[in-house]
Design a protein around this motif. Structure first.
Motif, PDB file in Angstrom:
ATOM      1  N   HIS A  32       0.623  13.008  -6.724  1.00 23.59           N
ATOM      2  CA  HIS A  32       1.291  12.678  -7.993  1.00 23.59           C
ATOM      3  C   HIS A  32       2.678  13.304  -8.073  1.00 23.59           C
ATOM      4  N   THR A  33       2.807  14.549  -7.672  1.00 19.16           N
ATOM      5  CA  THR A  33       4.121  15.202  -7.773  1.00 19.16           C
ATOM      6  C   THR A  33       5.134  14.538  -6.846  1.00 19.16           C
ATOM      7  N   GLN A  34       4.701  14.090  -5.692  1.00 22.42           N
ATOM      8  CA  GLN A  34       5.633  13.408  -4.793  1.00 22.42           C
ATOM      9  C   GLN A  34       5.964  12.011  -5.298  1.00 22.42           C
ATOM     10  N   MET A  52       6.058  10.995  -8.399  1.00 27.32           N
ATOM     11  CA  MET A  52       6.842  11.010  -9.635  1.00 27.32           C
ATOM     12  C   MET A  52       8.319  10.760  -9.333  1.00 27.32           C
ATOM     13  N   THR A  93      -3.077  15.998  -6.807  1.00 27.39           N
ATOM     14  CA  THR A  93      -1.983  16.674  -7.504  1.00 27.39           C
ATOM     15  C   THR A  93      -0.708  16.617  -6.661  1.00 27.39           C
ATOM     16  N   ALA A  94      -0.835  16.913  -5.381  1.00 24.57           N
ATOM     17  CA  ALA A  94       0.329  16.851  -4.490  1.00 24.57           C
ATOM     18  C   ALA A  94       0.871  15.422  -4.418  1.00 24.57           C
TER      19      ALA A  94
END
Length: 178
Positions: free
Chosen positions: A109-111, A113, A106-107
């Motif tokens: 993917h957010t970075q 994006m 999750t971390a």
């Protein structure tokens, strides 16, 4: 007449002093020229030495570089051929094998994006944050095995499923303190 003789004598003394000064200046000029010639010789030796270094360096650069050490890569050729753009955001997280895989993904993917890259780029960047035993696990995968980031994520989570945080249950409330 004595005055004229005194003047002539004074002029002769001045002339002798002037000649003496002129000879001294001539000797200084010759010494200066000798120093300049010596400096020019030393400069020429330094130029030749520098040119020799440049030629040796150019010769070393023109020699074919030794091939990099080859590691088996689990990525498909399509992923391997994808270049990572220079503007790709550097991911700060590192995975050593003890973190929760879901939280880590999750971390990640957010970075990622922010970069708006393809999933092939995701694969390459994700590989770069693996370290220690996780990197050893990754390199041990069969060559060409990974074809998509979804597949990579799935085998990653399956490999480190034991790191997943257990779901909270009601008795976990007893550990809450104010």
């Amino acid at each position: 007449m004595t005055q004229v003789m005194d003047m002539v004598r004074m002029l002769q003394e001045n002339l002798a002093a002037s000649r003496s000064e002129q000879e001294r200046m001539h000797e200084a000029l010759l010494a200066s020229q000798a120093r300049n010639e010596e400096l020019n010789r030393v400069n020429e030796e330094l130029r030749k030495a520098l040119q020799g270094r440049k030629e040796r360096a150019a010769g070393e650069k023109s020699a074919p570089p030794s091939p990099p050490r080859s590691f088996p890569m689990p990525f498909s050729q399509e992923i391997m051929d994808t270049a990572v753009p220079a503007n790709t955001v550097a991911v700060k997280a590192s995975f050593t094998g003890v973190e929760d895989t879901e939280a880590h993904l999750t971390a990640f993917h957010t970075q990622m994006m922010l970069s708006r890259g393809s999933y092939a780029i995701y694969c390459k960047v994700f590989m770069s944050i693996l370290s220690g035993t996780t990197l050893d696990w990754f390199v041990s995968l069969p060559t060409g095995h990974i074809t998509t980031f979804q597949q990579f994520s799935k085998i990653f989570v399956e490999q480190y499923i034991v790191n997943k945080a257990p779901p909270l249950v009601s008795y976990d409330l007893f550990d809450v303190r104010q």
